[in-house]
Structures are given as structure tokens and as C-alpha cells.
Design a protein around this motif. Structure first.
Motif, PDB file in Angstrom:
ATOM      1  N   GLU A  36     -42.463 -30.044 -24.088  1.00  0.00           N
ATOM      2  CA  GLU A  36     -42.372 -30.182 -25.537  1.00  0.00           C
ATOM      3  C   GLU A  36     -43.736 -30.167 -26.223  1.00  0.00           C
ATOM      4  O   GLU A  36     -43.819 -30.053 -27.441  1.00  0.00           O
ATOM      5  N   LYS A  37     -44.812 -30.264 -25.438  1.00  0.00           N
ATOM      6  CA  LYS A  37     -46.168 -30.274 -25.991  1.00  0.00           C
ATOM      7  C   LYS A  37     -46.890 -28.939 -25.821  1.00  0.00           C
ATOM      8  O   LYS A  37     -48.026 -28.782 -26.283  1.00  0.00           O
ATOM      9  N   VAL A  38     -46.273 -27.979 -25.166  1.00  0.00           N
ATOM     10  CA  VAL A  38     -46.949 -26.736 -24.796  1.00  0.00           C
ATOM     11  C   VAL A  38     -47.321 -25.892 -26.008  1.00  0.00           C
ATOM     12  O   VAL A  38     -46.535 -25.714 -26.937  1.00  0.00           O
ATOM     13  N   THR A  39     -48.545 -25.348 -25.967  1.00  0.00           N
ATOM     14  CA  THR A  39     -49.033 -24.407 -26.974  1.00  0.00           C
ATOM     15  C   THR A  39     -49.504 -23.141 -26.261  1.00  0.00           C
ATOM     16  O   THR A  39     -49.701 -23.143 -25.037  1.00  0.00           O
ATOM     17  N   PRO A  40     -49.723 -22.043 -26.999  1.00  0.00           N
ATOM     18  CA  PRO A  40     -50.275 -20.836 -26.366  1.00  0.00           C
ATOM     19  C   PRO A  40     -51.593 -21.102 -25.654  1.00  0.00           C
ATOM     20  O   PRO A  40     -51.873 -20.487 -24.618  1.00  0.00           O
ATOM     21  N   HIS A  41     -52.403 -22.018 -26.185  1.00  0.00           N
ATOM     22  CA  HIS A  41     -53.679 -22.358 -25.545  1.00  0.00           C
ATOM     23  C   HIS A  41     -53.441 -22.946 -24.165  1.00  0.00           C
ATOM     24  O   HIS A  41     -54.175 -22.631 -23.206  1.00  0.00           O
ATOM     25  N   HIS A 107     -36.953 -16.728 -24.850  1.00  0.00           N
ATOM     26  CA  HIS A 107     -36.288 -17.050 -26.114  1.00  0.00           C
ATOM     27  C   HIS A 107     -36.104 -15.752 -26.887  1.00  0.00           C
ATOM     28  O   HIS A 107     -36.943 -14.851 -26.829  1.00  0.00           O
ATOM     29  N   ARG A 108     -35.004 -15.621 -27.589  1.00  0.00           N
ATOM     30  CA  ARG A 108     -34.684 -14.368 -28.273  1.00  0.00           C
ATOM     31  C   ARG A 108     -35.643 -14.043 -29.424  1.00  0.00           C
ATOM     32  O   ARG A 108     -35.684 -12.909 -29.891  1.00  0.00           O
ATOM     33  N   SER A 109     -36.424 -15.012 -29.856  1.00  0.00           N
ATOM     34  CA  SER A 109     -37.395 -14.734 -30.928  1.00  0.00           C
ATOM     35  C   SER A 109     -38.663 -14.093 -30.397  1.00  0.00           C
ATOM     36  O   SER A 109     -39.511 -13.647 -31.177  1.00  0.00           O
ATOM     37  N   THR A 110     -38.814 -14.039 -29.061  1.00  0.00           N
ATOM     38  CA  THR A 110     -40.020 -13.464 -28.477  1.00  0.00           C
ATOM     39  C   THR A 110     -39.916 -11.953 -28.423  1.00  0.00           C
ATOM     40  O   THR A 110     -38.839 -11.368 -28.588  1.00  0.00           O
ATOM     41  N   HIS A 111     -41.064 -11.306 -28.164  1.00  0.00           N
ATOM     42  CA  HIS A 111     -41.096  -9.841 -28.094  1.00  0.00           C
ATOM     43  C   HIS A 111     -40.983  -9.402 -26.639  1.00  0.00           C
ATOM     44  O   HIS A 111     -39.892  -9.167 -26.148  1.00  0.00           O
ATOM     45  N   THR A 112     -42.098  -9.314 -25.931  1.00  0.00           N
ATOM     46  CA  THR A 112     -42.026  -8.979 -24.511  1.00  0.00           C
ATOM     47  C   THR A 112     -41.689 -10.196 -23.663  1.00  0.00           C
ATOM     48  O   THR A 112     -41.125 -10.087 -22.584  1.00  0.00           O
ATOM     49  N   ALA A 120     -45.064 -19.806 -24.580  1.00  0.00           N
ATOM     50  CA  ALA A 120     -45.104 -21.131 -25.192  1.00  0.00           C
ATOM     51  C   ALA A 120     -43.859 -21.373 -26.039  1.00  0.00           C
ATOM     52  O   ALA A 120     -43.278 -22.465 -26.021  1.00  0.00           O
ATOM     53  N   VAL A 121     -43.443 -20.352 -26.778  1.00  0.00           N
ATOM     54  CA  VAL A 121     -42.230 -20.470 -27.599  1.00  0.00           C
ATOM     55  C   VAL A 121     -41.017 -20.730 -26.712  1.00  0.00           C
ATOM     56  O   VAL A 121     -40.214 -21.635 -26.978  1.00  0.00           O
ATOM     57  N   THR A 122     -40.863 -19.942 -25.656  1.00  0.00           N
ATOM     58  CA  THR A 122     -39.716 -20.110 -24.759  1.00  0.00           C
ATOM     59  C   THR A 122     -39.678 -21.511 -24.162  1.00  0.00           C
ATOM     60  O   THR A 122     -38.627 -22.167 -24.124  1.00  0.00           O
ATOM     61  N   ILE A 123     -40.827 -21.994 -23.727  1.00  0.00           N
ATOM     62  CA  ILE A 123     -40.880 -23.314 -23.092  1.00  0.00           C
ATOM     63  C   ILE A 123     -40.584 -24.424 -24.091  1.00  0.00           C
ATOM     64  O   ILE A 123     -39.811 -25.351 -23.806  1.00  0.00           O
ATOM     65  N   ARG A 124     -41.191 -24.354 -25.271  1.00  0.00           N
ATOM     66  CA  ARG A 124     -40.932 -25.395 -26.283  1.00  0.00           C
ATOM     67  C   ARG A 124     -39.467 -25.387 -26.716  1.00  0.00           C
ATOM     68  O   ARG A 124     -38.864 -26.448 -26.924  1.00  0.00           O
ATOM     69  N   LYS A 125     -38.912 -24.198 -26.889  1.00  0.00           N
ATOM     70  CA  LYS A 125     -37.505 -24.105 -27.288  1.00  0.00           C
ATOM     71  C   LYS A 125     -36.583 -24.639 -26.198  1.00  0.00           C
ATOM     72  O   LYS A 125     -35.531 -25.234 -26.494  1.00  0.00           O
TER      73      LYS A 125
END
Length: 229
Positions: A36-41, A107-112, A120-125
Motif C-alpha cells: 500500500e506504500k509502493v511508489t514508482p521510485h 491493473h486495467r488502467s496501465t499501458h504495457t 506501482a499502480v498494479t501493486i497499490r490497487k
């Protein structure tokens, strides 16, 4: 070694923790952070510094409610169509356990799905799904994720450390102790000079230099036994 309390504070603050399993098992150090804390960095650090496979471990109860199963069980089911799958899924890993891998997702909002931002989006979601598992989590998962993807999911043993003593179980226990969602990002620390897993000595130097808590599996097991049971 660091204290369990220090590692818990780090996880709550969105910082990394290093976890070493037993020398007689994988004998590897994973760089871990609460999902829940993951960022792209964070993903970039896992990719560049750790270098292993970036995975998302979830609690067994989460997997059960989502209908996720272990990959080796799926492959055994597929063996009815192709017997080769049964041979591929047969047997334990050299260190004695069955792998904890399940499916991989985006996550479906991602591109590749493979970029630092996408992962990061997939993991947080997925962490949000875990938090809402008793309300809208299952529906959210089925509607907003696709598979295969670029984030492999690992399923913790139903009995956690009583059933398996891998990084998956150790780190889910840490999430529980920290009061965070039972979802954690893990990645093996590799050594580009030896082409093997990073040694505990080098991991300790890295931990000291970067002020990252480093835990041994026996610390976590002892803490859980003394404070949870």
C-alpha cells in the motif's frame, strides 16, 4: 540485526526492510516494502538495486476470497489436457518447499504493465483490493485487473510460518504485525559480481549504509511465537 519494532515502523512509514530466510533454505535476502506504500521510485530501486523478480505476496485468506490458486495446482489441472504440465509441476523446489506462485496481473488502467509507474499502480490497487476484501474487493479485482500481467502474485501458506517458512510467509507476518494490508512487495537481492544471491555480509553492509532494517527469519518466528500465540 535490527529489531522487529524498528522494521515495523519502517514499513508503516513506507520504507524498505530486508529479510533473510534460513541459510539452509534459499539463503536469500529480499528487499521488501508494504504494497500500500509502493511508489514508482520504490519499483525503480527494486529493479536497479535488488535486481530479482518483483512480486506481490498476499495473505492466504485474501487469495481464497479472490479464488486464486497456486500455479502448480493449476498446472496439475491442465495435465488432463497435456500430461507434460503434470511433469513440470511435479516435486518441490531444491530448498524443500512448493513454490508460492499464482497468476500474474496488471491493473486495467496501465499501458504495457512493465514500467515502474505501471507496476506501482498494479501493486497499490491490489493492496486496495486486500483492504476491501470483505466488501467490494472481489468485484474490484474481477473488473479492474487482467491476467497474465507483469506483477506475479505469491500466496502465503494458510498456516503462515507453521506451514512454510519462505519470504512470502515471513513478510505477510510483518504486514500483520504492522497493522497493514496483508500485501507486500518482495524482490531478491542479487550480486552482479558473483552472479548469485547477495551474501548476508554484503546485505548487512548495504543495510547499514542505507539505514534499512535487516531481519533474520528466526527473529520473526520468535517474535510471532512470543507476541501472537
Amino acid at each position: 540485526m535490527s529489531s522487529i519494532e524498528g522494521a515495523i515502523l519502517a514499513l508503516k512509514d513506507g520504507r524498505f526492510v530486508l529479510v533473510h530466510d534460513e541459510a539452509g533454505r534459499e539463503d536469500e535476502i529480499d528487499l521488501v516494502i508494504a504494497a500500500e506504500k509502493v511508489t514508482p521510485h520504490h519499483i525503480a530501486i527494486l529493479r536497479r538495486v535488488a535486481g530479482g523478480l518483483i512480486c506481490l505476496a498476499v495473505g492466504n485468506e485474501i487469495a481464497a476470497k479472490l479464488g486464486l490458486v497456486f500455479m502448480h495446482d493449476m498446472m496439475q489441472d491442465f495435465s488432463r489436457i497435456n500430461p507434460i504440465f503434470n511433469k513440470l509441476a511435479f516435486g518441490k523446489a531444491p530448498y524443500g518447499d512448493m513454490p508460492s506462485f499464482s497468476i500474474s496481473v496488471n491493473h486495467r488502467s496501465t499501458h504495457t504493465g512493465i514500467t515502474d509507474t505501471d507496476r506501482a499502480v498494479t501493486i497499490r490497487k491490489m493492496a486496495e483490493v486486500c483492504k476491501k476484501i470483505n466488501s467490494t474487493g472481489v468485484e474490484d479485482f474481477s473488473e479492474n485487473f487482467r491476467s497474465p500481467g507483469h506483477v506475479p502474485i505469491l500466496i502465503a501458506s494458510e498456516k503462515l510460518l507453521a506451514g512454510r517458512t519462505g519470504h512470502t510467509e515471513l513478510c505477510i507476518h510483518l504486514m500483520n504485525l504492522a497493522g497493514l494490508a496483508p500485501a507486500v512487495t518482495v524482490c531478491e537481492m542479487l550480486d552482479s559480481k558473483t552472479y548469485k544471491a547477495l551474501s548476508i555480509d554484503k546485505a548487512m553492509k548495504y543495510a547499514f549504509k542505507n539505514n534499512i532494517p535487516l531481519l533474520e527469519s528466526n527473529q520473526i518466528r520468535s517474535y510471532v511465537y512470543q507476541n501472537v500465540h
